[in-house]
Each structure stands twice: as structure tokens, then as C-alpha cells.
Design a protein around this motif. Structure first.
Motif, PDB file in Angstrom:
ATOM      1  N   LEU A  24      36.661   2.102  76.113  1.00 26.24           N
ATOM      2  CA  LEU A  24      35.276   2.339  75.702  1.00 26.24           C
ATOM      3  C   LEU A  24      34.346   1.369  76.431  1.00 26.24           C
ATOM      4  CD1 LEU A  24      33.389   3.959  73.889  1.00 26.24           C
ATOM      5  CD2 LEU A  24      33.688   2.224  72.139  1.00 26.24           C
ATOM      6  N   TYR A  68      23.699   9.181  67.441  1.00 26.82           N
ATOM      7  CA  TYR A  68      24.505  10.116  68.237  1.00 26.82           C
ATOM      8  C   TYR A  68      24.324  11.567  67.783  1.00 26.82           C
ATOM      9  CZ  TYR A  68      28.717  12.177  70.312  1.00 26.82           C
ATOM     10  OH  TYR A  68      29.598  12.967  71.007  1.00 26.82           O
ATOM     11  N   LYS A  69      24.412  11.767  66.467  1.00 30.00           N
ATOM     12  CA  LYS A  69      24.337  13.133  65.952  1.00 30.00           C
ATOM     13  C   LYS A  69      22.961  13.773  66.201  1.00 30.00           C
ATOM     14  CE  LYS A  69      26.140  15.822  62.174  1.00 30.00           C
ATOM     15  NZ  LYS A  69      26.606  15.818  60.789  1.00 30.00           N
ATOM     16  N   TYR A 101      29.086   2.726  55.305  1.00 29.04           N
ATOM     17  CA  TYR A 101      29.046   4.095  54.789  1.00 29.04           C
ATOM     18  C   TYR A 101      30.426   4.520  54.276  1.00 29.04           C
ATOM     19  CZ  TYR A 101      29.229   9.187  54.964  1.00 29.04           C
ATOM     20  OH  TYR A 101      29.439  10.496  54.660  1.00 29.04           O
ATOM     21  N   GLN A 102      31.455   4.185  55.064  1.00 25.14           N
ATOM     22  CA  GLN A 102      32.816   4.586  54.673  1.00 25.14           C
ATOM     23  C   GLN A 102      33.268   3.904  53.381  1.00 25.14           C
ATOM     24  OE1 GLN A 102      34.979   3.867  58.274  1.00 25.14           O
ATOM     25  NE2 GLN A 102      34.281   5.768  59.216  1.00 25.14           N
ATOM     26  N   ASN A 160      32.287   5.758  77.871  1.00 24.05           N
ATOM     27  CA  ASN A 160      32.177   7.013  77.097  1.00 24.05           C
ATOM     28  C   ASN A 160      31.459   8.113  77.873  1.00 24.05           C
ATOM     29  OD1 ASN A 160      32.056   8.879  75.017  1.00 24.05           O
ATOM     30  ND2 ASN A 160      31.162   7.492  73.513  1.00 24.05           N
ATOM     31  N   SER A 163      19.828   8.230  57.382  1.00 18.30           N
ATOM     32  CA  SER A 163      20.314   9.220  58.350  1.00 18.30           C
ATOM     33  C   SER A 163      21.798   9.533  58.164  1.00 18.30           C
ATOM     34  CB  SER A 163      20.070   8.718  59.771  1.00 18.30           C
ATOM     35  OG  SER A 163      20.661   7.460  59.943  1.00 18.30           O
ATOM     36  N   GLN A 164      22.533   8.611  57.560  1.00 19.49           N
ATOM     37  CA  GLN A 164      23.972   8.844  57.377  1.00 19.49           C
ATOM     38  C   GLN A 164      24.264   9.788  56.219  1.00 19.49           C
ATOM     39  OE1 GLN A 164      24.711   4.508  57.015  1.00 19.49           O
ATOM     40  NE2 GLN A 164      26.369   4.885  58.448  1.00 19.49           N
ATOM     41  N   SER A 212      25.310   4.461  68.376  1.00 19.08           N
ATOM     42  CA  SER A 212      26.104   5.410  67.587  1.00 19.08           C
ATOM     43  C   SER A 212      25.321   6.017  66.429  1.00 19.08           C
ATOM     44  CB  SER A 212      27.336   4.737  67.006  1.00 19.08           C
ATOM     45  OG  SER A 212      27.889   3.875  67.919  1.00 19.08           O
ATOM     46  N   ALA A 254      28.029   7.523  73.719  1.00 23.20           N
ATOM     47  CA  ALA A 254      27.701   6.732  72.536  1.00 23.20           C
ATOM     48  C   ALA A 254      28.457   5.419  72.521  1.00 23.20           C
ATOM     49  CB  ALA A 254      28.031   7.528  71.275  1.00 23.20           C
ATOM     50  N   GLY A 255      27.856   4.414  71.909  1.00 19.79           N
ATOM     51  CA  GLY A 255      28.505   3.107  71.760  1.00 19.79           C
ATOM     52  C   GLY A 255      27.640   2.244  70.887  1.00 19.79           C
ATOM     53  N   SER A 256      28.065   1.007  70.621  1.00 16.40           N
ATOM     54  CA  SER A 256      27.199   0.125  69.859  1.00 16.40           C
ATOM     55  C   SER A 256      26.112  -0.395  70.801  1.00 16.40           C
ATOM     56  CB  SER A 256      27.988  -1.033  69.259  1.00 16.40           C
ATOM     57  OG  SER A 256      28.234  -2.003  70.246  1.00 16.40           O
ATOM     58  N   TYR A 282      34.129  14.918  60.618  1.00 16.90           N
ATOM     59  CA  TYR A 282      35.460  14.437  60.252  1.00 16.90           C
ATOM     60  C   TYR A 282      36.539  15.486  60.489  1.00 16.90           C
ATOM     61  CZ  TYR A 282      33.260  10.290  58.325  1.00 16.90           C
ATOM     62  OH  TYR A 282      32.556   9.131  58.189  1.00 16.90           O
ATOM     63  N   GLU A 317      31.561   9.086  64.565  1.00 19.55           N
ATOM     64  CA  GLU A 317      30.166   8.639  64.591  1.00 19.55           C
ATOM     65  C   GLU A 317      29.228   9.791  64.235  1.00 19.55           C
ATOM     66  OE1 GLU A 317      28.924   5.679  64.740  1.00 19.55           O
ATOM     67  OE2 GLU A 317      30.938   4.873  64.862  1.00 19.55           O
ATOM     68  N   ALA A 318      29.595  11.005  64.629  1.00 22.33           N
ATOM     69  CA  ALA A 318      28.757  12.164  64.325  1.00 22.33           C
ATOM     70  C   ALA A 318      29.115  12.740  62.961  1.00 22.33           C
ATOM     71  CB  ALA A 318      28.911  13.227  65.402  1.00 22.33           C
ATOM     72  N   MET A 319      30.012  12.048  62.256  1.00 23.38           N
ATOM     73  CA  MET A 319      30.508  12.474  60.943  1.00 23.38           C
ATOM     74  C   MET A 319      31.130  13.861  60.984  1.00 23.38           C
ATOM     75  SD  MET A 319      27.957  10.850  58.221  1.00 23.38           S
ATOM     76  CE  MET A 319      27.060   9.376  58.581  1.00 23.38           C
ATOM     77  N   TYR A 321      36.398   8.753  68.185  1.00 24.18           N
ATOM     78  CA  TYR A 321      35.310   7.842  67.801  1.00 24.18           C
ATOM     79  C   TYR A 321      33.979   8.603  67.777  1.00 24.18           C
ATOM     80  CZ  TYR A 321      31.791   4.205  68.880  1.00 24.18           C
ATOM     81  OH  TYR A 321      30.682   3.419  68.920  1.00 24.18           O
ATOM     82  N   ASN A 322      33.730   9.422  68.792  1.00 21.17           N
ATOM     83  CA  ASN A 322      32.490  10.199  68.831  1.00 21.17           C
ATOM     84  C   ASN A 322      32.366  11.112  67.618  1.00 21.17           C
ATOM     85  OD1 ASN A 322      31.491   9.206  71.213  1.00 21.17           O
ATOM     86  ND2 ASN A 322      32.451  10.770  72.482  1.00 21.17           N
TER      87      ASN A 322
END
Lengths: 247, 226
Positions: free
Chosen positions: B166, A33-34, A170-171, B171, A186-187, A30, A55-57, B192, B188-190, B184-185
């Protein structure tokens, strides 16, 4: 510049892969992913091949691959899992390489974090510090290394709040639930700078390496190989760096 | 963009519909048996089918993956009879989802069957109704609120399913990527904003669905008082 990059990419890949447009399915941790979505777009523009991203862990993807998931390329968040797949004969031997190296950051929504002294000062002041679970998140383990290396762990121990993974960490900080925490650069990195608040970029000499490895899972698809070649090309590396990774 | 949304939403609705229909077929006989039986195994059977309520979805997903995977007993069987491997396919997530949603369908049905009591059935039998007649013309109408609750709960639970899907689905775009996984994707890619839109849509949808259950149940309650 962007046009130049595209033309260069096109020249490199059109010549070596004149085959019909194909597809490659990529399983990605994850945290990457971006960047992968961006890389996939660049790869598609250059070669015409499509990239299907799942994507996944890293742990979950590893279990899925072992149980027959139809992925062709695996981009993990660590080295251990691709290594294990290689040993267990679930991946193509010799295809493993490090595609990105994580950069740890001590981040706060407040201004003023920049150097090691700022970190130590902040650590003394804050009520809580967020880290990712050190047992299963590489960034969490790296954060522990840093505190041990600088001899501030005793001071921090009672303040630590563990996120289940780096995303939750991060959250905690971005929602200001916790004043500061160890996250991945990266976040918080947008267009080459820390987008919000301020951060101390931890020198990598203070912690274990945060290498992320890629591995090929099947050798029946030329597009998969082409994609891994592309990941190691200079333009792809530039994109990876722009997302806050080292390579 | 809208293409992806359409694919994802369509896949989610398809999944929830298939799961609900399958569960109605499987859970109705079981709920009926549970509501009528004097067997001393009843508590054991009830407990077994309530386990999905307790297990964390990812844990259940993991064991289902082992069970349905190429090395698992169910996976071997499905390959032997030519179904191929189930995980990472629509059939696979439908099975996993059905297992996980099972108690949400069985329990309302069982409750409403138990509420009917023995008397209406005895009367119908005395009047010479066959068991099928009895089921169609006595039980189904009397247990209607139970069926509606079961359908809505099963459907909604399948729509909101995340951990199991999942893990079993992987996915995969267009095949197993449902709405919850798409959210969720985005997170994860922010992204929002997109995540908020989809999540908001789900909140509205689930509110409407649950409102329907409560309206129907209230109507039924009023009718039985009158």
C-alpha cells in the motif's frame, strides 16, 4: 430529477471540455473514498473522462506524493497536509479549496440519542466510549474538543477507548464491542438518514472545524482541473451532502 | 465488476510469482552460505535478514519509500541507469515485497540445508561429483521439503502482503492494486459483502497452500523414518 441533474452536468462540461476522453488520477483520504466513487461516476457520465481512484490515509498519501507518486489531484481529510504540499512546492499554488466539511456524530447502536442531554445521559451510563486517536485523527481531536467544551471530559476520561482511526472507531461501535462513540456522520449516513442505531449530531460550534481540502498536484492535465471545477459545482456539492458532509 | 476482480487477482498472482522466483534465486545462495559458514559474521548476517520479520509493514514501507523514491540513494541509482522511479510501479512493489518476504524463504532453506549435514556432500565429492552436480543431484533432492516450504511461504506471504504494498504501490488501479489492497478499499467503502468474498477466498487459498506444505513435510518425515 436525476435525469435533469445529468443533463445539466453534461451541458456544463461537454461545452467546456470537448477534448478527447482523458483520465485523472485522484488520491483520496479513506473517509471520502465512497463519496468519491459516486462523484467519479457522475463526472464520467458528464464528461466521458475516467477517474482512477487511489485511497489511503491522509498521512500516507502525503508521504507518497512527496516521494513522487503519480497522482494529479489530492483530496485530503484535513487542511494541514494540502497546505504543507503547497508550501513545499509539491502542488499547484492557489488551487487549494475546501471540498467538504465533516460532521461529528455521537453514535450508538441503541435507540434514543438525539440531543445534547441524551449524550450526557448516555455518557454517564455507558462503560466505554470509542473515539479516534486524537493525536492523528481530526475527528478524535474534535471529539476531545466537545467533551472539554461541555465540561464532561473528567467524567469520560476513564471510559475512552481509542481506535487507530475513525474507521476502527466505527467498527468498535457497529460491532457493539463499545456502546457508543464519536464517529463521522458520513460513516453512518445512508440515503439522507442515520441508517442504524441513533446519533446526536454535534453542533460544529463545539469543536474545531473539520475542513477537508483538495489540491491540484500538477498542471499538465486539463482533466484534473476539470475534475476540481466539477467538485465545486452545485450538483457535486449536492452529492457530497448526501453522504453526510456539509459544504 | 468481474473485470476489476480479474485484474486484481491476476496482478496479485503475477506479483507473488515474480517475488517467489526472484527470492529463490537470491535466497538459495545466501541460505547455503549461512548453513555452511563458520564465519563470525554469521549471526550479524542472520539478524540483518530477519529484520523484516520484526518491523511493522507500514514502517518498512515508509523507509523503502524514502530509499527507492526520487530523493533516496536507490531511487537516484535506478534513475541514473534508466529504470526510472521504482515506487508506484509493479517493479517497485515486487522489490518491496521481496525484501519483506525474504526471511520466509531464507529460513526454511537454511534449516533444510543444515539438516543435510556434511556427510552426503563429502561422499559425493569423493565420488568425483562437481559442485554443480552435487547441488543438483544431492542437495536439491534432499532439501526438497525445504524448497517446497520456502516456495509456498514466499508465495503466500507475497499474496497477503498489505502494508508495504500500500505504501510503496499507492493503491493504483491495474498497476499496484493487489488483492489485500482491494479488500481494504471495500472495507473503507463499507462494501462488506465484497470484502467478505475476497477475504473468504484468501482464507480458502491459504488453507490449501499450507495444507500442501504440511502434507509434503509429513510424507518426507515418514520416508526418512522408513
Amino acid at each position: 430529477m436525476k435525469l435533469f441533474k445529468q443533463v445539466l452536468l453534461a451541458a456544463v462540461f461537454m461545452t467546456s471540455h470537448l477534448a478527447m476522453a482523458g483520465e485523472v488520477s485522484v488520491a483520496v483520504a479513506s473517509n471520502f473514498y465512497k463519496p468519491l466513487l459516486q462523484l467519479a461516476e457522475e463526472f464520467e457520465q458528464a464528461t466521458g473522462h475516467k477517474v482512477a481512484v487511489s485511497a489511503g490515509s491522509t498521512g500516507a498519501l502525503y508521504a507518497q506524493i512527496k516521494n513522487g507518486a503519480p497522482f494529479e489531484v489530492f483530496l485530503a481529510a484535513d487542511q494541514a497536509r494540502p497546505e504543507a504540499l503547497e508550501k513545499e512546492d509539491k502542488a499547484i499554488a492557489g488551487s487549494r479549496f475546501t471540498y467538504a466539511q465533516g460532521q461529528l456524530a455521537y453514535w450508538s447502536m441503541q435507540k434514543g440519542l438525539e440531543a445534547e442531554e441524551d449524550f450526557k445521559k448516555s455518557l454517564a451510563e455507558v462503560e466505554h466510549v470509542a473515539i479516534a486517536n486524537p493525536k492523528n485523527a481530526p475527528y478524535g481531536a474534535a471529539a476531545m474538543d466537545v467533551m472539554n467544551e461541555l465540561g464532561v471530559y473528567q467524567q469520560a476520561a476513564e471510559k475512552l477507548v481509542e481506535g487507530n482511526n475513525i474507521g476502527q472507531t466505527y467498527q468498535y461501535v457497529s460491532s457493539k464491542t463499545v456502546e457508543a462513540g464519536f464517529v463521522a456522520l458520513s460513516q453512518i449516513y445512508v440515503d439522507g438518514r442515520v441508517a442504524e442505531g441513533s446519533a446526536w449530531l454535534v453542533p460544529s460550534s463545539l469543536h474545531r472545524v473539520l475542513n477537508q481540502d483538495a489540491i491540484l498536484l500538477t498542471d499538465t492535465n486539463d482533466v484534473a482541473r476539470a475534475f476540481l471545477d466539477f467538485l465545486q459545482s452545485a450538483p457535486a456539492k449536492e452529492t457530497i451532502r448526501s453522504f453526510g458532509y456539509k459544504i | 465488476m468481474f473485470d476489476t476482480y480479474f485484474t486484481v487477482i491476476w496482478l496479485t498472482i503475477k506479483l507473488a510469482t515474480v517475488v517467489t522466483l526472484v527470492l529463490l534465486c537470491v535466497a538459495t545462495p545466501l541460505a547455503w552460505w549461512l548453513s555452511q559458514t563458520q564465519s563470525r559474521f554469521k549471526p550479524v548476517v542472520s539478524a540483518v535478514f530477519a529484520v523484516p520479520l520484526v518491523l511493522p509493514p507500514t514502517v518498512m514501507g515508509f523507509y523503502l519509500l524514502l530509499l527507492l523514491g526520487p530523493n533516496g540513494p536507490v531511487g537516484r541509482l535506478s534513475e541514473m541507469i534508466g529504470l526510472g522511479t521504482l515506487p508506484f510501479s509493479f517493479t517497485g512493489i515486487a522489490i518491496a515485497c521481496a525484501v519483506h518476504s525474504f526471511p520466509f524463504v531464507v529460513q526454511p532453506l537454511q534449516n533444510s540445508f543444515e539438516a543435510i549435514g556434511k556427510r552426503p556432500l563429502e561422499v559425493a565429492a569423493t565420488l568425483g561429483a562437481s559442485s554443480f552436480d552435487c547441488f543438483r543431484n544431492v542437495i536439491v533432492p534432499l532439501a526438497r521439503p525445504g524448497f517446497i516450504t520456502a516456495i509456498v511461504m514466499g508465495f503466500c506471504h507475497a499474496i497477503g502482503e498489505f502494508g508495504v504494498v500500500l505504501m510503496i504501490g499507492g493503491n493504483i488501479p491495474g498497476k499496484t492494486r493487489v488483492l489485500s489492497v482491494e479488500i481494504y478499499n471495500h472495507v473503507e467503502a463499507m462494501e462488506y459483502a465484497q470484502a467478505h468474498w475476497l477475504a473468504g477466498g484468501m482464507v480458502v487459498f491459504s488453507f490449501i497452500a499450507l495444507l500442501i506444505i504440511y502434507l509434503v513435510n509429513q510424507k518426507a518425515a515418514n520416508r526418512s523414518i522408513a
